[in-house]
Design a protein around this motif. Structure first.
Motif, PDB file in Angstrom:
ATOM      1  N   ASP A 194       0.833  -1.209   0.000  1.00 22.01           N
ATOM      2  CA  ASP A 194       0.000   0.000   0.000  1.00 22.01           C
ATOM      3  C   ASP A 194       0.865   1.256   0.000  1.00 22.01           C
ATOM      4  O   ASP A 194       0.742   2.140   0.859  1.00 22.01           O
ATOM      5  CB  ASP A 194      -0.944   0.017   1.202  1.00 22.01           C
ATOM      6  CG  ASP A 194      -2.154  -0.887   0.999  1.00 22.01           C
ATOM      7  OD1 ASP A 194      -2.255  -1.506  -0.083  1.00 22.01           O
ATOM      8  OD2 ASP A 194      -2.997  -0.975   1.902  1.00 22.01           O
ATOM      9  N   ALA A 195       1.755   1.325  -1.004  1.00 21.93           N
ATOM     10  CA  ALA A 195       2.710   2.437  -1.067  1.00 21.93           C
ATOM     11  C   ALA A 195       2.027   3.787  -1.193  1.00 21.93           C
ATOM     12  O   ALA A 195       2.618   4.825  -0.866  1.00 21.93           O
ATOM     13  CB  ALA A 195       3.668   2.222  -2.249  1.00 21.93           C
ATOM     14  N   GLY A 196       0.783   3.815  -1.671  1.00 24.63           N
ATOM     15  CA  GLY A 196       0.069   5.080  -1.800  1.00 24.63           C
ATOM     16  C   GLY A 196      -0.578   5.559  -0.518  1.00 24.63           C
ATOM     17  O   GLY A 196      -1.155   6.654  -0.482  1.00 24.63           O
ATOM     18  N   ASP A 197      -0.486   4.786   0.554  1.00 30.89           N
ATOM     19  CA  ASP A 197      -1.058   5.183   1.833  1.00 30.89           C
ATOM     20  C   ASP A 197      -0.339   6.438   2.338  1.00 30.89           C
ATOM     21  O   ASP A 197       0.886   6.451   2.472  1.00 30.89           O
ATOM     22  CB  ASP A 197      -0.880   4.040   2.839  1.00 30.89           C
ATOM     23  CG  ASP A 197      -1.594   4.295   4.166  1.00 30.89           C
ATOM     24  OD1 ASP A 197      -1.891   5.472   4.467  1.00 30.89           O
ATOM     25  OD2 ASP A 197      -1.826   3.328   4.899  1.00 30.89           O
ATOM     26  N   GLU A 216       0.071   4.946  -7.552  1.00 29.45           N
ATOM     27  CA  GLU A 216      -1.320   4.529  -7.683  1.00 29.45           C
ATOM     28  C   GLU A 216      -1.378   3.002  -7.662  1.00 29.45           C
ATOM     29  O   GLU A 216      -0.751   2.336  -8.471  1.00 29.45           O
ATOM     30  CB  GLU A 216      -1.908   5.055  -9.001  1.00 29.45           C
ATOM     31  CG  GLU A 216      -2.089   6.568  -9.031  1.00 29.45           C
ATOM     32  CD  GLU A 216      -2.822   7.026 -10.268  1.00 29.45           C
ATOM     33  OE1 GLU A 216      -3.284   6.140 -11.024  1.00 29.45           O
ATOM     34  OE2 GLU A 216      -2.935   8.242 -10.480  1.00 29.45           O
ATOM     35  N   GLN A 217      -2.101   2.492  -6.699  1.00 30.74           N
ATOM     36  CA  GLN A 217      -2.232   1.046  -6.579  1.00 30.74           C
ATOM     37  C   GLN A 217      -3.450   0.729  -5.733  1.00 30.74           C
ATOM     38  O   GLN A 217      -4.053   1.607  -5.132  1.00 30.74           O
ATOM     39  CB  GLN A 217      -0.993   0.419  -5.953  1.00 30.74           C
ATOM     40  CG  GLN A 217      -0.735   0.879  -4.515  1.00 30.74           C
ATOM     41  CD  GLN A 217       0.391   0.108  -3.872  1.00 30.74           C
ATOM     42  OE1 GLN A 217       1.353  -0.220  -4.525  1.00 30.74           O
ATOM     43  NE2 GLN A 217       0.264  -0.194  -2.600  1.00 30.74           N
ATOM     44  N   HIS A 218      -3.801  -0.542  -5.685  1.00 33.61           N
ATOM     45  CA  HIS A 218      -4.947  -0.958  -4.898  1.00 33.61           C
ATOM     46  C   HIS A 218      -4.601  -0.902  -3.412  1.00 33.61           C
ATOM     47  O   HIS A 218      -3.480  -1.161  -3.011  1.00 33.61           O
ATOM     48  CB  HIS A 218      -5.371  -2.373  -5.287  1.00 33.61           C
ATOM     49  CG  HIS A 218      -5.829  -2.480  -6.711  1.00 33.61           C
ATOM     50  ND1 HIS A 218      -6.955  -1.833  -7.173  1.00 33.61           N
ATOM     51  CD2 HIS A 218      -5.316  -3.149  -7.767  1.00 33.61           C
ATOM     52  CE1 HIS A 218      -7.120  -2.110  -8.457  1.00 33.61           C
ATOM     53  NE2 HIS A 218      -6.136  -2.904  -8.839  1.00 33.61           N
ATOM     54  N   SER A 219      -5.610  -0.581  -2.609  1.00 37.78           N
ATOM     55  CA  SER A 219      -5.447  -0.579  -1.159  1.00 37.78           C
ATOM     56  C   SER A 219      -6.068  -1.845  -0.598  1.00 37.78           C
ATOM     57  O   SER A 219      -7.167  -2.240  -0.984  1.00 37.78           O
ATOM     58  CB  SER A 219      -6.128   0.646  -0.542  1.00 37.78           C
ATOM     59  OG  SER A 219      -6.126   0.558   0.867  1.00 37.78           O
ATOM     60  N   LEU A 220      -5.360  -2.491   0.325  1.00 39.61           N
ATOM     61  CA  LEU A 220      -5.877  -3.710   0.943  1.00 39.61           C
ATOM     62  C   LEU A 220      -6.903  -3.406   2.037  1.00 39.61           C
ATOM     63  O   LEU A 220      -7.668  -4.281   2.423  1.00 39.61           O
ATOM     64  CB  LEU A 220      -4.718  -4.532   1.516  1.00 39.61           C
ATOM     65  CG  LEU A 220      -3.764  -5.102   0.458  1.00 39.61           C
ATOM     66  CD1 LEU A 220      -2.586  -5.794   1.117  1.00 39.61           C
ATOM     67  CD2 LEU A 220      -4.499  -6.065  -0.460  1.00 39.61           C
ATOM     68  N   GLY A 221      -6.882  -2.200   2.564  1.00 41.11           N
ATOM     69  CA  GLY A 221      -7.959  -1.763   3.450  1.00 41.11           C
ATOM     70  C   GLY A 221      -7.786  -2.027   4.926  1.00 41.11           C
ATOM     71  O   GLY A 221      -8.271  -1.267   5.741  1.00 41.11           O
ATOM     72  N   THR A 222      -7.115  -3.100   5.310  1.00 38.02           N
ATOM     73  CA  THR A 222      -6.931  -3.396   6.728  1.00 38.02           C
ATOM     74  C   THR A 222      -5.482  -3.790   6.982  1.00 38.02           C
ATOM     75  O   THR A 222      -4.801  -4.350   6.117  1.00 38.02           O
ATOM     76  CB  THR A 222      -7.831  -4.554   7.207  1.00 38.02           C
ATOM     77  OG1 THR A 222      -7.344  -5.792   6.685  1.00 38.02           O
ATOM     78  CG2 THR A 222      -9.270  -4.342   6.768  1.00 38.02           C
ATOM     79  N   GLN A 223      -5.031  -3.514   8.206  1.00 45.54           N
ATOM     80  CA  GLN A 223      -3.658  -3.877   8.561  1.00 45.54           C
ATOM     81  C   GLN A 223      -3.456  -5.395   8.520  1.00 45.54           C
ATOM     82  O   GLN A 223      -2.359  -5.874   8.216  1.00 45.54           O
ATOM     83  CB  GLN A 223      -3.320  -3.351   9.954  1.00 45.54           C
ATOM     84  CG  GLN A 223      -3.253  -1.830  10.031  1.00 45.54           C
ATOM     85  CD  GLN A 223      -2.716  -1.350  11.357  1.00 45.54           C
ATOM     86  OE1 GLN A 223      -1.563  -1.592  11.701  1.00 45.54           O
ATOM     87  NE2 GLN A 223      -3.563  -0.663  12.126  1.00 45.54           N
ATOM     88  N   MET A 224      -4.503  -6.147   8.815  1.00 48.74           N
ATOM     89  CA  MET A 224      -4.382  -7.596   8.785  1.00 48.74           C
ATOM     90  C   MET A 224      -3.980  -8.100   7.406  1.00 48.74           C
ATOM     91  O   MET A 224      -3.078  -8.937   7.265  1.00 48.74           O
ATOM     92  CB  MET A 224      -5.713  -8.228   9.208  1.00 48.74           C
ATOM     93  CG  MET A 224      -5.696  -9.752   9.223  1.00 48.74           C
ATOM     94  SD  MET A 224      -4.470 -10.395  10.367  1.00 48.74           S
ATOM     95  CE  MET A 224      -4.384 -12.100   9.818  1.00 48.74           C
ATOM     96  N   LEU A 225      -4.616  -7.568   6.369  1.00 45.49           N
ATOM     97  CA  LEU A 225      -4.284  -7.991   5.015  1.00 45.49           C
ATOM     98  C   LEU A 225      -2.910  -7.462   4.595  1.00 45.49           C
ATOM     99  O   LEU A 225      -2.169  -8.132   3.864  1.00 45.49           O
ATOM    100  CB  LEU A 225      -5.362  -7.518   4.036  1.00 45.49           C
ATOM    101  CG  LEU A 225      -6.748  -8.134   4.236  1.00 45.49           C
ATOM    102  CD1 LEU A 225      -7.725  -7.593   3.199  1.00 45.49           C
ATOM    103  CD2 LEU A 225      -6.681  -9.662   4.149  1.00 45.49           C
ATOM    104  N   GLU A 226      -2.581  -6.267   5.061  1.00 49.68           N
ATOM    105  CA  GLU A 226      -1.264  -5.715   4.736  1.00 49.68           C
ATOM    106  C   GLU A 226      -0.151  -6.570   5.335  1.00 49.68           C
ATOM    107  O   GLU A 226       0.886  -6.799   4.712  1.00 49.68           O
ATOM    108  CB  GLU A 226      -1.167  -4.277   5.238  1.00 49.68           C
ATOM    109  CG  GLU A 226      -2.093  -3.318   4.475  1.00 49.68           C
ATOM    110  CD  GLU A 226      -2.228  -1.965   5.149  1.00 49.68           C
ATOM    111  OE1 GLU A 226      -1.519  -1.731   6.156  1.00 49.68           O
ATOM    112  OE2 GLU A 226      -3.040  -1.150   4.682  1.00 49.68           O
ATOM    113  N   VAL A 227      -0.367  -7.054   6.540  1.00 50.97           N
ATOM    114  CA  VAL A 227       0.621  -7.937   7.179  1.00 50.97           C
ATOM    115  C   VAL A 227       0.758  -9.235   6.391  1.00 50.97           C
ATOM    116  O   VAL A 227       1.866  -9.739   6.187  1.00 50.97           O
ATOM    117  CB  VAL A 227       0.221  -8.226   8.632  1.00 50.97           C
ATOM    118  CG1 VAL A 227       0.997  -9.409   9.192  1.00 50.97           C
ATOM    119  CG2 VAL A 227       0.477  -7.005   9.494  1.00 50.97           C
ATOM    120  N   GLN A 228      -0.370  -9.785   5.948  1.00 49.31           N
ATOM    121  CA  GLN A 228      -0.301 -11.022   5.167  1.00 49.31           C
ATOM    122  C   GLN A 228       0.501 -10.821   3.882  1.00 49.31           C
ATOM    123  O   GLN A 228       1.279 -11.699   3.472  1.00 49.31           O
ATOM    124  CB  GLN A 228      -1.712 -11.518   4.843  1.00 49.31           C
ATOM    125  CG  GLN A 228      -2.513 -11.957   6.060  1.00 49.31           C
ATOM    126  CD  GLN A 228      -1.816 -13.035   6.863  1.00 49.31           C
ATOM    127  OE1 GLN A 228      -1.344 -14.029   6.314  1.00 49.31           O
ATOM    128  NE2 GLN A 228      -1.746 -12.843   8.172  1.00 49.31           N
TER     129      GLN A 228
END
Length: 297
Positions: A194-197, A216-228
């Motif tokens: 989520d480099a665009g965060d 510009e990229q898709h956001s995973l939305g939650t920290q749980m998914l970002e950790v995965q």
């Protein structure tokens, strides 16, 4: 009528009153209680006649308790909570505690620990509801909630659990692939989840590093998914330190720098103000705040 003969109000009217006061509407109370609106109005009038004063102010849309109604609402809610608990105990069952929660809090905090609460309180049945939709606690959609925000929700009490904060985490394999992380600028060489965060730019600026242009990229939305994603080797991720402790202790992820940036959006335990002393809420609140003091301290 001699009110001294029966000093208690009729229980059906109290039940209707509590629902109407909580929902701010006779029609919504009727829906919740599976009654007609006329039946709700009759029970409210019966209670007001017994009280000798109005308990609601009629508004263009809905109703609101008068000062006397607000006082009665607090006592009615506490009394009904105690009655529900007593009835559950009598039947050999327990009170249900529905916890509406954020995905990341459920995964990192509740899932590893909730069993301890259940062992300590076998009379309380817990159900975790992970749902992106905000539950209406005042309407009874859940008992308590774990929410992200600034701690102010009308009609709800809020206890701070985890202050909003972030720090980068990275797998040992990525450090080996991209070289040692000796200074914050070294993270610019590494892919970032989520480099665009905007939180990435805030962290780099706090570290004295000019942040890269947002991608510009898709956001995973939650920290749980970002950790995965980070664990799968897709890049470094930003994570709240309280969530990261187990991952760091296991060696799955590394915190290369001590710098932690803060956010004004924190994590809170919220529940209806008038139900603070309900047995299940009081027990869960006491337990969770003690847990937080240990893992987020």
């Amino acid at each position: 009528m001699d009110r001294s003969v029966n000093p208690l109000p009729p229980l059906p009217a109290v039940r209707v009153f509590e629902a109407a006061a909580r929902l701010g509407s006779f029609s919504r109370a009727a829906e919740e209680l599976a009654m007609t609106q006329a039946a709700v109005s009759y029970q409210i009038k019966l209670l007001e006649d017994r009280a000798g004063q109005p308990l609601f102010r009629r508004l263009p849309r809905g109703v609101a308790p008068t000062a006397a109604g607000e006082a009665l609402q607090r006592h009615a809610r506490e009394a009904l909570d105690l009655l529900r608990q007593g009835w559950a105990d009598l039947r050999g069952g327990g009170e249900e505690l529905v916890i509406s929660t954020l995905t990341s809090f459920a995964a990192f905090i509740l899932a590893p620990r909730l069993g301890q609460f259940q062992v300590a309180h076998p009379g309380i049945t817990t159900r975790v509801d992970v749902n992106p939709r905000v539950a209406d606690l005042l309407a009874g959609e859940a008992t308590v909630a774990i929410r992200a925000g600034r701690g102010s929700w009308p009609g709800l009490a809020a206890d701070l659990l985890i202050r909003g904060s972030y720090t980068p985490l990275i797998t040992p394999a990525l450090i080996e692939a991209f070289g040692p992380m000796e200074q914050p600028a070294d993270l610019l060489r590494v892919p970032r989840v989520d480099a665009g965060d905007p939180a990435w730019a805030l962290w780099f600026r706090a570290a004295g590093v000019a942040p890269p242009k947002p991608a510009e990229q898709h956001s995973l939305g939650t920290q749980m998914l970002e950790v995965q994603a980070a664990l799968a080797g897709q890049g470094a991720c930003l994570l709240t330190p309280a969530y990261a402790r187990g991952l760091i202790a296991s060696g799955a992820l590394v915190q290369p720098f001590d710098l932690v940036t803060e956010d004004d959006i924190s994590v809170w335990l919220v529940y209806p103000e008038g139900r603070r002393d309900a047995p299940a809420i009081a027990a869960f609140r006491s337990w969770l705040l003690a847990e937080v003091a240990e893992f987020a301290g």
